[in-house]
Design a protein around this motif. Structure first.
Motif, PDB file in Angstrom:
ATOM      1  N   VAL A 305     -53.708 -62.555  -0.519  1.00  0.00           N
ATOM      2  CA  VAL A 305     -52.734 -62.398  -1.599  1.00  0.00           C
ATOM      3  C   VAL A 305     -51.697 -63.509  -1.525  1.00  0.00           C
ATOM      4  CG1 VAL A 305     -52.866 -59.885  -1.967  1.00  0.00           C
ATOM      5  CG2 VAL A 305     -51.397 -60.774  -0.149  1.00  0.00           C
ATOM      6  N   ASP A 306     -51.013 -63.732  -2.655  1.00  0.00           N
ATOM      7  CA  ASP A 306     -49.907 -64.688  -2.638  1.00  0.00           C
ATOM      8  C   ASP A 306     -48.614 -63.937  -2.288  1.00  0.00           C
ATOM      9  OD1 ASP A 306     -48.991 -63.366  -4.901  1.00  0.00           O
ATOM     10  OD2 ASP A 306     -49.484 -64.970  -6.313  1.00  0.00           O
ATOM     11  N   ALA A 307     -47.484 -64.620  -2.414  1.00  0.00           N
ATOM     12  CA  ALA A 307     -46.206 -64.012  -2.015  1.00  0.00           C
ATOM     13  C   ALA A 307     -45.874 -62.783  -2.860  1.00  0.00           C
ATOM     14  CB  ALA A 307     -45.096 -65.043  -2.133  1.00  0.00           C
ATOM     15  N   ASN A 308     -46.489 -62.669  -4.053  1.00  0.00           N
ATOM     16  CA  ASN A 308     -46.229 -61.508  -4.913  1.00  0.00           C
ATOM     17  C   ASN A 308     -47.367 -60.491  -4.881  1.00  0.00           C
ATOM     18  OD1 ASN A 308     -43.708 -62.469  -5.891  1.00  0.00           O
ATOM     19  ND2 ASN A 308     -44.860 -63.978  -7.087  1.00  0.00           N
ATOM     20  N   CYS A 309     -48.192 -60.566  -3.844  1.00  0.00           N
ATOM     21  CA  CYS A 309     -49.303 -59.622  -3.636  1.00  0.00           C
ATOM     22  C   CYS A 309     -50.381 -59.708  -4.723  1.00  0.00           C
ATOM     23  CB  CYS A 309     -48.787 -58.180  -3.504  1.00  0.00           C
ATOM     24  SG  CYS A 309     -47.780 -57.901  -2.054  1.00  0.00           S
ATOM     25  N   LEU A 313     -58.210 -62.258  -8.184  1.00  0.00           N
ATOM     26  CA  LEU A 313     -58.696 -61.704  -9.453  1.00  0.00           C
ATOM     27  C   LEU A 313     -57.508 -61.422 -10.372  1.00  0.00           C
ATOM     28  CD1 LEU A 313     -61.350 -59.102  -8.159  1.00  0.00           C
ATOM     29  CD2 LEU A 313     -61.717 -61.484  -8.855  1.00  0.00           C
ATOM     30  N   PRO A 314     -57.631 -61.744 -11.648  1.00  0.00           N
ATOM     31  CA  PRO A 314     -56.484 -61.534 -12.544  1.00  0.00           C
ATOM     32  C   PRO A 314     -56.118 -60.055 -12.627  1.00  0.00           C
ATOM     33  CG  PRO A 314     -58.464 -62.182 -13.774  1.00  0.00           C
ATOM     34  CD  PRO A 314     -58.799 -62.324 -12.335  1.00  0.00           C
ATOM     35  N   ASN A 315     -54.843 -59.753 -12.593  1.00  0.00           N
ATOM     36  CA  ASN A 315     -54.335 -58.377 -12.716  1.00  0.00           C
ATOM     37  C   ASN A 315     -54.779 -57.437 -11.593  1.00  0.00           C
ATOM     38  OD1 ASN A 315     -53.080 -59.126 -15.130  1.00  0.00           O
ATOM     39  ND2 ASN A 315     -55.049 -58.843 -16.203  1.00  0.00           N
ATOM     40  N   VAL A 316     -55.261 -57.999 -10.503  1.00  0.00           N
ATOM     41  CA  VAL A 316     -55.593 -57.166  -9.330  1.00  0.00           C
ATOM     42  C   VAL A 316     -54.649 -57.564  -8.193  1.00  0.00           C
ATOM     43  CG1 VAL A 316     -57.365 -56.462  -7.664  1.00  0.00           C
ATOM     44  CG2 VAL A 316     -58.008 -56.969 -10.050  1.00  0.00           C
ATOM     45  N   TYR A 317     -53.923 -56.575  -7.685  1.00  0.00           N
ATOM     46  CA  TYR A 317     -52.936 -56.802  -6.629  1.00  0.00           C
ATOM     47  C   TYR A 317     -53.408 -56.080  -5.366  1.00  0.00           C
ATOM     48  CZ  TYR A 317     -49.984 -57.893 -10.638  1.00  0.00           C
ATOM     49  OH  TYR A 317     -49.478 -58.436 -11.792  1.00  0.00           O
ATOM     50  N   ALA A 318     -52.888 -56.470  -4.210  1.00  0.00           N
ATOM     51  CA  ALA A 318     -53.201 -55.730  -2.978  1.00  0.00           C
ATOM     52  C   ALA A 318     -51.940 -55.676  -2.126  1.00  0.00           C
ATOM     53  CB  ALA A 318     -54.343 -56.404  -2.230  1.00  0.00           C
ATOM     54  N   LYS A 331     -43.191 -51.458   5.100  1.00  0.00           N
ATOM     55  CA  LYS A 331     -43.586 -52.746   4.491  1.00  0.00           C
ATOM     56  C   LYS A 331     -44.560 -52.469   3.345  1.00  0.00           C
ATOM     57  CE  LYS A 331     -46.908 -56.220   4.673  1.00  0.00           C
ATOM     58  NZ  LYS A 331     -48.356 -56.081   4.392  1.00  0.00           N
ATOM     59  N   ALA A 332     -45.504 -51.540   3.564  1.00  0.00           N
ATOM     60  CA  ALA A 332     -46.477 -51.189   2.518  1.00  0.00           C
ATOM     61  C   ALA A 332     -45.740 -50.636   1.295  1.00  0.00           C
ATOM     62  CB  ALA A 332     -47.468 -50.151   3.065  1.00  0.00           C
ATOM     63  N   SER A 333     -44.776 -49.743   1.520  1.00  0.00           N
ATOM     64  CA  SER A 333     -44.045 -49.122   0.404  1.00  0.00           C
ATOM     65  C   SER A 333     -43.246 -50.166  -0.373  1.00  0.00           C
ATOM     66  CB  SER A 333     -43.074 -48.055   0.926  1.00  0.00           C
ATOM     67  OG  SER A 333     -43.783 -47.042   1.580  1.00  0.00           O
ATOM     68  N   GLU A 334     -42.589 -51.068   0.345  1.00  0.00           N
ATOM     69  CA  GLU A 334     -41.776 -52.087  -0.341  1.00  0.00           C
ATOM     70  C   GLU A 334     -42.649 -52.975  -1.205  1.00  0.00           C
ATOM     71  OE1 GLU A 334     -38.549 -50.633   0.007  1.00  0.00           O
ATOM     72  OE2 GLU A 334     -38.369 -52.689  -0.740  1.00  0.00           O
ATOM     73  N   GLU A 335     -43.849 -53.310  -0.677  1.00  0.00           N
ATOM     74  CA  GLU A 335     -44.764 -54.124  -1.489  1.00  0.00           C
ATOM     75  C   GLU A 335     -45.206 -53.329  -2.725  1.00  0.00           C
ATOM     76  OE1 GLU A 335     -46.716 -57.221   1.737  1.00  0.00           O
ATOM     77  OE2 GLU A 335     -47.747 -55.320   1.413  1.00  0.00           O
ATOM     78  N   GLY A 336     -45.419 -52.020  -2.545  1.00  0.00           N
ATOM     79  CA  GLY A 336     -45.814 -51.166  -3.672  1.00  0.00           C
ATOM     80  C   GLY A 336     -44.761 -51.177  -4.762  1.00  0.00           C
ATOM     81  N   GLY A 342     -43.063 -55.784 -10.812  1.00  0.00           N
ATOM     82  CA  GLY A 342     -43.618 -57.010 -11.395  1.00  0.00           C
ATOM     83  C   GLY A 342     -44.504 -56.681 -12.593  1.00  0.00           C
ATOM     84  N   ILE A 343     -45.374 -55.675 -12.456  1.00  0.00           N
ATOM     85  CA  ILE A 343     -46.291 -55.291 -13.544  1.00  0.00           C
ATOM     86  C   ILE A 343     -45.480 -54.859 -14.772  1.00  0.00           C
ATOM     87  CG2 ILE A 343     -47.970 -53.513 -14.265  1.00  0.00           C
ATOM     88  CD1 ILE A 343     -49.107 -53.643 -11.391  1.00  0.00           C
ATOM     89  N   ALA A 344     -44.363 -54.151 -14.508  1.00  0.00           N
ATOM     90  CA  ALA A 344     -43.546 -53.644 -15.628  1.00  0.00           C
ATOM     91  C   ALA A 344     -42.634 -54.723 -16.210  1.00  0.00           C
ATOM     92  CB  ALA A 344     -42.719 -52.453 -15.154  1.00  0.00           C
ATOM     93  N   GLY A 345     -42.757 -55.942 -15.710  1.00  0.00           N
ATOM     94  CA  GLY A 345     -41.976 -57.039 -16.285  1.00  0.00           C
ATOM     95  C   GLY A 345     -40.628 -57.257 -15.621  1.00  0.00           C
ATOM     96  N   HIS A 346     -40.391 -56.558 -14.507  1.00  0.00           N
ATOM     97  CA  HIS A 346     -39.144 -56.785 -13.755  1.00  0.00           C
ATOM     98  C   HIS A 346     -39.433 -57.806 -12.641  1.00  0.00           C
ATOM     99  CE1 HIS A 346     -37.185 -53.246 -15.601  1.00  0.00           C
ATOM    100  NE2 HIS A 346     -38.419 -52.787 -15.633  1.00  0.00           N
ATOM    101  N   THR A 347     -38.418 -58.066 -11.823  1.00  0.00           N
ATOM    102  CA  THR A 347     -38.639 -59.025 -10.741  1.00  0.00           C
ATOM    103  C   THR A 347     -38.642 -58.282  -9.417  1.00  0.00           C
ATOM    104  OG1 THR A 347     -37.362 -60.524 -12.094  1.00  0.00           O
ATOM    105  CG2 THR A 347     -37.876 -61.278  -9.865  1.00  0.00           C
ATOM    106  N   GLY A 348     -39.811 -57.895  -8.971  1.00  0.00           N
ATOM    107  CA  GLY A 348     -39.928 -57.215  -7.677  1.00  0.00           C
ATOM    108  C   GLY A 348     -39.833 -58.221  -6.550  1.00  0.00           C
ATOM    109  N   HIS A 349     -39.322 -57.785  -5.416  1.00  0.00           N
ATOM    110  CA  HIS A 349     -39.166 -58.738  -4.311  1.00  0.00           C
ATOM    111  C   HIS A 349     -39.207 -58.011  -2.974  1.00  0.00           C
ATOM    112  CE1 HIS A 349     -37.733 -62.054  -1.913  1.00  0.00           C
ATOM    113  NE2 HIS A 349     -36.713 -61.341  -1.499  1.00  0.00           N
ATOM    114  N   VAL A 350     -39.890 -58.596  -2.008  1.00  0.00           N
ATOM    115  CA  VAL A 350     -39.872 -58.040  -0.640  1.00  0.00           C
ATOM    116  C   VAL A 350     -39.243 -59.097   0.262  1.00  0.00           C
ATOM    117  CG1 VAL A 350     -41.267 -57.219   1.301  1.00  0.00           C
ATOM    118  CG2 VAL A 350     -41.998 -56.733  -1.048  1.00  0.00           C
ATOM    119  N   ASN A 351     -38.231 -58.712   1.015  1.00  0.00           N
ATOM    120  CA  ASN A 351     -37.607 -59.644   1.947  1.00  0.00           C
ATOM    121  C   ASN A 351     -38.309 -59.522   3.301  1.00  0.00           C
ATOM    122  OD1 ASN A 351     -36.015 -61.197   3.545  1.00  0.00           O
ATOM    123  ND2 ASN A 351     -34.058 -60.284   2.918  1.00  0.00           N
TER     124      ASN A 351
END
Ligand code: FAD
Ligand code: NAD
Length: 474
Positions: A305-309, A313-318, A331-336, A342-351
Motif C-alpha cells: 500500500v501507499d501512505a494512504n493505504c 488496484l483502483p478503489n481497493v484499500y488495505a 494502528k489498524a483502527s486509525e488506518e480504518g 478519504g473515501i468520503a472526500g475528507h482528508t484522513g491521516h495517520v501519524n
C-alpha cells in the motif's frame, strides 16, 4: 446483486472501525467476516477481541490479582489464607468478556445499519466480492458489488517447521488462552509481546516458564535501558528467559514436549508439559483471491500500500496487520478511520511517528517515538533524562517502585523525540507522552504543565524537568 458504497473484508479492529466510520459518513456499508467462535457462532472483532488483546488482558488481570493477593496483601497488613485458583472459572470469565464485547460490535453494526455479511470474502474484481458461507448452515454463496473495497484481513500466527501446532501439547497464542489447567512446566518460543504476556499469565498462576528466544538481545525494539530493567525484573519474577537460543525441533511423547534448541552452537534439549509457539504473526491473504486479480503483495506476503493505504488496484484499500507497519490494534483502527474519511472526500491521516507501544507485563513496558539507540545510530543530537519510580510518592504508596520514565528531547529545539517507560500503569501514562508528541510539544511544555499530586504521572513531569537538571525529587 446488492451493491454498496463500501465493502470491508474483515471485522477486526481495522475492519469494523473502518465500517463504522464509513457508515457515520453516510456511505452504504457492508462488512464481510468469516470468524466463528468455538461454538460455531459467527462473531465480529477479529483477532483482537476473540484471541488477542482482550482475552490476553483479561487473563493478565486475573493472574495479576491472584499474585497481588498472594504476595502483596500481607505487606498491606491484610491477612489472607486459603487462596486458590479455579482456572476454568478464570477462562470462563475471559470468554464472557469476549462474548460481551463481540456482541457489542454486532450492536454497533445494527445501530449504524452496516450489513454483516457472514462468510469468507474473495475478490472477483476490483468492485465485486464473492462471499462463501462459513458452513452450509450459514446460508448460500452470494456476490456483492462495491464502489470501494477495504481489505482488513489481519494476520495469523507464524508457523515454524521446528514446532508444528497440534493444539494439545504444542499450541499457538489462541491455545494458550484456553488451557484448562496450569501446566507444571511451560516452554515458550519467542520473547516478544505474546511470549512475555502469556508467559507472565501462566508464571503467576504457578507454571515454571522457560522462554527460548533466538535473538541475542532482549526486546530489540525497546530502549536498551528500559529493556535491561524489564529483563532483570521479569527474570526475578520467575520467567526463565534464554536469549541466543533458537528452537530447531520438537517431538512429543503424548504427555510432554521435547524441545531441541541451539545455544551458542551447542545442541540441547528440555522437556516441558506444554509449549506455546509465539514466534511472530504473518499477514493473512489466504483465499482472498489476491494473486488472481493482480493485487500486489510484498516479498513477506503483506499487501503493498501507499501512505494512504491504497493498493495497486483502483478503489481497493488495505489496512491493519495485513499491511506494513506495526501489528497493533490501534494502528489498524486509525488506518480504518483515515481510509473511510478519504473515501468520503475528507482528508484522513495517520501519524505513524507517534504510535504508542505497550507490553502488558507487570510492571508494564510502554514507549512512543525514538529510542536512545536509534538516535545514536542516526547521530541525532539529543538530551536525555530519566526519573525512577522509587522517588515517586504515589509509586511508594502503592508499593510499586520498580522502573522509571525516560524522556528524550532534541538538543537544539527541545522537541520531544521519544518517551520510554517501565512501571506501574505505564499503558495509561504513555498517553500523555503520545498527546504531547502529536502536538509537537517540547520537554519544556511537559515540565511547565501542572501534574496532580500524588500521581504516577509526576514521574514524567520530573523526567521532563530533569532535561535541564531541575528535577525536584532526585
Ligand atoms: P484482525 O484482528 O486479525 O482481523 C482480521 C479479520 O479478518 C478476522 O476476523 C478474520 O476472520 C477476517 N478475515 C480474514 N480473511 C477474511 C476473508 N477472506 N473473508 C472474511 N473475513 C476474513 N495489539 C495491540 O494493539 N494491543 C494488544 O494488547 C495486543 N495484544 C495481542 C495479544 C495476542 C495474543 C495477539 C495474538 C495479538 C495481540 N495484538 C495486540 C495484535 C492485534 O490483535 C492485531 O494487531 C489486530 O487484531 C489487527 O487488527 P486487524 O483488523 O488488522 O486484523
Ligand atoms: P514478535 O515478532 O514480537 O516475537 C517473536 C519472537 O520469536 C522474535 O523475537 C523471534 O526472534 C522469536 N523466534 C522466532 N523463531 C524462533 C525460534 N525458532 N526459536 C526461538 N525464537 C524464535 O511476535 P509475537 O510476540 O508473536 O507477537 C506477534 C505480533 O502481535 C507482534 O507484532 C505484536 O505487535 C502483536 N502483539 C502486540 C501486543 C501488544 O501490543 N501488547 C501483544 C501481543 C501481540
Amino acid at each position: 446483486m446488492k451493491s454498496y458504497d463500501v465493502v470491508v473484508i474483515g471485522a477486526g479492529p481495522g475492519g469494523y472501525v473502518a465500517a463504522i466510520r464509513c457508515a457515520q459518513l453516510g456511505l452504504t456499508t457492508a462488512c464481510v467476516e468469516s470468524w466463528a467462535n468455538d461454538k460455531g457462532e459467527p462473531t465480529l472483532g477479529g483477532t483482537c477481541l476473540n484471541v488477542g488483546c482482550i482475552p490476553s488482558k483479561a487473563l493478565l488481570d486475573s493472574s495479576h490479582q491472584y499474585q497481588q493477593i498472594k504476595q502483596e496483601a500481607n505487606v498491606h497488613g491484610i491477612t489472607v489464607s486459603g487462596v486458590s485458583i479455579d482456572v476454568n472459572r478464570m477462562i470462563a470469565r475471559k470468554d464472557t468478556i469476549v462474548h460481551i464485547l463481540t456482541q457489542g460490535i454486532a450492536g454497533l453494526f445494527r445501530k449504524h445499519k452496516i450489513d454483516w455479511l457472514q462468510g469468507h470474502g474473495r475478490l472477483l474484481s476490483d468492485n465485486q466480492i464473492e462471499i462463501s458461507p462459513v458452513t452450509a448452515a450459514h446460508g448460500e454463496m452470494t456476490t456483492v458489488s462495491a464502489k470501494h473495497i477495504i481489505l482488513a484481513t489481519g494476520s495469523v500466527p507464524m508457523q515454524i517447521p521446528a514446532a508444528r501446532i497440534d493444539n494439545k501439547l504444542i499450541v499457538d497464542s489462541s491455545g494458550a488462552l484456553a488451557f484448562n489447567e496450569v501446566p507444571r512446566t511451560l516452554g515458550i518460543i519467542g520473547a516478544g509481546a505474546i511470549g512475555l504476556e502469556l508467559g507472565s499469565v501462566w508464571n503467576r498462576l504457578g507454571a515454571k516458564v522457560i522462554i527460548l528466544e533466538a535473538l541475542e538481545e532482549f526486546l530489540v525494539p525497546v530502549d536498551r535501558q528500559i529493556a535491561a530493567q524489564a529483563h532483570k525484573t521479569l527474570q526475578k519474577q520467575g520467567l526463565d528467559i534464554h536469549l541466543g537460543t533458537r528452537v530447531t525441533g520438537t517431538g512429543t511423547n503424548n504427555r510432554q514436549v521435547i524441545i531441541t534448541f541451539d545455544h551458542s552452537g551447542d545442541k540441547q534439549q528440555i522437556i516441558v508439559d506444554k509449549l506455546i509457539v509465539a514466534a511472530g504473526r504473518q499477514p493473512n491473504t489466504a483465499g482472498l483471491g489476491a494473486q488472481e486479480y493482480g493485487l500486489q503483495l510484498d516479498n513477506r506476503g503483506f499487501i503493498e500500500v501507499d501512505a494512504n493505504c491504497r493498493t495497486n488496484l483502483p478503489n481497493v484499500y488495505a489496512i491493519g496487520d495485513v499491511v506494513r507497519g506495526p501489528m497493533l490494534a490501534h494502528k489498524a483502527s486509525e488506518e480504518g478511520v483515515a481510509v473511510a474519511e478519504g473515501i468520503a472526500g475528507h482528508t484522513g491521516h495517520v501519524n505513524y511517528e507517534v504510535i504508542p507501544w505497550v507490553i502488558y507485563t507487570w510492571p508494564e513496558i510502554a514507549w512512543v517515538g525514538r529510542t536512545e539507540q536509534e538516535l545514536k545510530e542516526r547521530a541525532h543530537p539529543y538530551k536525555s533524562s530519566a526519573f525512577p519510580f522509587m522517588a515517586s510518592g504515589r509509586a511508594r504508596a502503592m508499593g510499586e517502585t520498580t522502573g522509571m520514565i525516560k524522556i528524550l528531547g532534541d538538543e537544539k529545539t527541545d522537541r520531544i523525540l521519544g518517551v520510554h517507560m517501565f512501571g506501574p500503569n505505564a499503558s495509561e501514562l504513555i498517553a500523555e507522552a503520545v498527546l504531547a508528541m502529536a502536538f509537537d510539544a517540547s520537554t519544556e511544555d511537559i515540565a511547565r504543565t501542572i501534574h496532580a499530586h500524588p500521581t504516577l504521572s509526576e514521574a514524567l513531569h520530573e523526567a521532563a524537568l530533569g532535561i535541564d537538571k531541575r528535577a525536584l525529587h532526585i
